[in-house]
Design a protein around this motif. Structure first.
Motif, PDB file in Angstrom:
ATOM      1  N   PRO A 179       0.815  -1.228   0.000  1.00  0.00           N
ATOM      2  CA  PRO A 179       0.000   0.000   0.000  1.00  0.00           C
ATOM      3  C   PRO A 179       0.844   1.271   0.000  1.00  0.00           C
ATOM      4  O   PRO A 179       0.508   2.254  -0.668  1.00  0.00           O
ATOM      5  CB  PRO A 179      -0.831  -0.132   1.281  1.00  0.00           C
ATOM      6  CG  PRO A 179      -0.891  -1.591   1.558  1.00  0.00           C
ATOM      7  CD  PRO A 179       0.418  -2.140   1.087  1.00  0.00           C
ATOM      8  N   HIS A 180       1.968   1.281   0.747  1.00  0.00           N
ATOM      9  CA  HIS A 180       2.779   2.512   0.806  1.00  0.00           C
ATOM     10  C   HIS A 180       3.507   2.773  -0.502  1.00  0.00           C
ATOM     11  O   HIS A 180       3.791   3.924  -0.849  1.00  0.00           O
ATOM     12  CB  HIS A 180       3.735   2.496   2.012  1.00  0.00           C
ATOM     13  CG  HIS A 180       4.653   1.316   2.087  1.00  0.00           C
ATOM     14  ND1 HIS A 180       5.957   1.355   1.672  1.00  0.00           N
ATOM     15  CD2 HIS A 180       4.436   0.050   2.558  1.00  0.00           C
ATOM     16  CE1 HIS A 180       6.530   0.168   1.887  1.00  0.00           C
ATOM     17  NE2 HIS A 180       5.623  -0.638   2.419  1.00  0.00           N
ATOM     18  N   TYR A 181       3.824   1.695  -1.271  1.00  0.00           N
ATOM     19  CA  TYR A 181       4.382   1.917  -2.614  1.00  0.00           C
ATOM     20  C   TYR A 181       3.325   2.539  -3.518  1.00  0.00           C
ATOM     21  O   TYR A 181       3.599   3.509  -4.253  1.00  0.00           O
ATOM     22  CB  TYR A 181       4.875   0.597  -3.215  1.00  0.00           C
ATOM     23  CG  TYR A 181       5.258   0.731  -4.675  1.00  0.00           C
ATOM     24  CD1 TYR A 181       6.529   1.152  -5.035  1.00  0.00           C
ATOM     25  CD2 TYR A 181       4.331   0.476  -5.697  1.00  0.00           C
ATOM     26  CE1 TYR A 181       6.873   1.318  -6.377  1.00  0.00           C
ATOM     27  CE2 TYR A 181       4.666   0.640  -7.024  1.00  0.00           C
ATOM     28  CZ  TYR A 181       5.940   1.065  -7.364  1.00  0.00           C
ATOM     29  OH  TYR A 181       6.277   1.244  -8.688  1.00  0.00           O
ATOM     30  N   LEU A 182       2.119   2.011  -3.479  1.00  0.00           N
ATOM     31  CA  LEU A 182       1.043   2.518  -4.331  1.00  0.00           C
ATOM     32  C   LEU A 182       0.673   3.948  -3.944  1.00  0.00           C
ATOM     33  O   LEU A 182       0.308   4.765  -4.814  1.00  0.00           O
ATOM     34  CB  LEU A 182      -0.175   1.601  -4.236  1.00  0.00           C
ATOM     35  CG  LEU A 182       0.054   0.157  -4.710  1.00  0.00           C
ATOM     36  CD1 LEU A 182      -1.179  -0.701  -4.420  1.00  0.00           C
ATOM     37  CD2 LEU A 182       0.406   0.118  -6.193  1.00  0.00           C
ATOM     38  N   ALA A 183       0.743   4.288  -2.660  1.00  0.00           N
ATOM     39  CA  ALA A 183       0.435   5.650  -2.225  1.00  0.00           C
ATOM     40  C   ALA A 183       1.425   6.648  -2.809  1.00  0.00           C
ATOM     41  O   ALA A 183       1.058   7.784  -3.142  1.00  0.00           O
ATOM     42  CB  ALA A 183       0.442   5.714  -0.701  1.00  0.00           C
ATOM     43  N   ARG A 184       2.670   6.217  -2.967  1.00  0.00           N
ATOM     44  CA  ARG A 184       3.695   7.112  -3.512  1.00  0.00           C
ATOM     45  C   ARG A 184       3.664   7.183  -5.034  1.00  0.00           C
ATOM     46  O   ARG A 184       3.899   8.239  -5.622  1.00  0.00           O
ATOM     47  CB  ARG A 184       5.090   6.654  -3.068  1.00  0.00           C
ATOM     48  CG  ARG A 184       5.398   6.846  -1.609  1.00  0.00           C
ATOM     49  CD  ARG A 184       6.912   6.782  -1.345  1.00  0.00           C
ATOM     50  NE  ARG A 184       7.539   5.625  -1.965  1.00  0.00           N
ATOM     51  CZ  ARG A 184       7.663   4.436  -1.377  1.00  0.00           C
ATOM     52  NH1 ARG A 184       7.160   4.240  -0.158  1.00  0.00           N
ATOM     53  NH2 ARG A 184       8.261   3.441  -2.005  1.00  0.00           N
ATOM     54  N   HIS A 185       3.393   6.051  -5.681  1.00  0.00           N
ATOM     55  CA  HIS A 185       3.573   5.977  -7.131  1.00  0.00           C
ATOM     56  C   HIS A 185       2.277   5.810  -7.907  1.00  0.00           C
ATOM     57  O   HIS A 185       2.286   5.826  -9.143  1.00  0.00           O
ATOM     58  CB  HIS A 185       4.507   4.800  -7.463  1.00  0.00           C
ATOM     59  CG  HIS A 185       5.852   4.914  -6.822  1.00  0.00           C
ATOM     60  ND1 HIS A 185       6.836   5.755  -7.293  1.00  0.00           N
ATOM     61  CD2 HIS A 185       6.379   4.296  -5.730  1.00  0.00           C
ATOM     62  CE1 HIS A 185       7.916   5.653  -6.532  1.00  0.00           C
ATOM     63  NE2 HIS A 185       7.660   4.774  -5.575  1.00  0.00           N
ATOM     64  N   GLY A 186       1.160   5.656  -7.210  1.00  0.00           N
ATOM     65  CA  GLY A 186      -0.107   5.461  -7.895  1.00  0.00           C
ATOM     66  C   GLY A 186      -0.377   3.990  -8.158  1.00  0.00           C
ATOM     67  O   GLY A 186       0.535   3.160  -8.183  1.00  0.00           O
TER      68      GLY A 186
END
Length: 306
Positions: free
Chosen positions: A173-180
């Motif tokens: 989730p934290h990767y997706l929050a940063r990169h979409g």
């Protein structure tokens, strides 16, 4: 010929030397001195009156007579072990060692736990587990059973399909929050991929769309690894997106530490198989483990019928 010199112990040593091609390797395997193994082979050849092995400084190979005798020894030793198993089964539980080789990540996350349960049921059976993603010669290495992912070449071994391992795209989730969050195959080009370098064709992802349309998309990133557990750690650390087996990350999906993405697209599943040395398949303790693992693996997350 003195038939008393043709013993099962000498036959077993001969068979393992024939399979491994090395006196020193067999001596280590059997816990004997190399001179003891050499003496056993010499005594067997003297008793038969023929040369079974051709020895050089680098390699031990079978003579023509040795090749024929090897096949007879296999049959004899198999019958002896089966007879012993049947005799024990009349009054005792199966006992002895089963040697199992398994794909490393699958072995660590799932098979070891299954083996604990198996040994609780059968306390007389020892397990020698080898975790290895490389293709090995089961007979040469003295392995009874191997569990492998992916297509297998034609073999003299018995093959028992265990299922189809389903795969999916995941990220933290934290990767997706940063990169979409990617919503289409084209979006993957703008993301970091975590790629398995020891998987053939991993630089290109092939998958099906919602209407069955086929996609083939280049896939790469700054991190490339050759082990599934490293992929798992990289995903948790938010290093990118990966196409992965559900059994590798199911607990992380359940806890919310990872999320499925591109859920409308389907990656091809991968065959999971059990390879069995034919001469070992009828041994009671080996047969028990084969049947136990086949039944339990079928219930694991993301495992579809073969």
């Amino acid at each position: 010929m003195d038939k008393s010199d043709i013993t099962l112990e000498r036959m077993r040593s001969f068979v393992r030397v024939a399979e491994r091609g090395s006196l020193s390797a067999v001596a280590r395997e059997l816990g004997l001195g190399q001179s003891t193994v050499t003496r056993q082979l010499n005594e067997l050849e003297d008793a038969l009156g023929i040369a079974l092995l051709s020895r050089t400084t680098r390699r031990v190979t079978l003579t023509d007579e040795g090749s024929r005798y090897y096949q007879h020894c296999l049959a004899i030793l198999r019958l002896v072990e089966q007879a012993s198993d049947e005799a024990r089964s009349a009054g005792e539980a199966p006992a002895g060692t089963v040697r199992l080789s398994c794909t490393a990540s699958f072995g660590v996350l799932h098979v070891t736990r299954l083996l604990f349960a198996f040994q609780d049921r059968h306390p007389g059976i020892d397990i020698d587990l080898s975790l290895n993603d490389e293709r090995i010669d089961l007979v040469r290495e003295g392995i009874d059973i191997a569990i492998r992912l992916g297509p297998l070449a034609d073999s003299t071994l018995k093959l028992r399909p265990l299922g189809r391992s389903q795969r999916l795209f995941v990220a933290a989730p934290h990767y997706l929050a940063r990169h979409g969050t990617p919503t289409s195959p084209d979006d993957l080009a703008r993301h970091q991929g975590i790629r398995m370098t020891n998987v053939a064709g991993s630089a290109t992802l092939a998958f099906a769309g919602k209407a069955g349309e086929q996609y083939s998309v280049p896939f790469d990133g700054r991190l490339r690894v050759n082990h599934g557990l490293a992929v798992r750690e990289a995903l948790l650390a938010g290093r990118g997106i990966a196409p992965t087996h559900r059994w590798l990350v199911d607990d992380l999906l359940a806890s919310g530490q990872l999320e499925p993405i591109l859920s409308g697209y389907t990656l091809s599943s991968v065959q999971l198989s059990m390879l069995i040395v034919p001469e070992r398949a009828a041994v009671a303790r080996v047969r028990l483990l084969i049947d136990f693992l086949a039944a339990e693996i079928a219930t694991l997350p993301g495992m579809a019928p073969a």
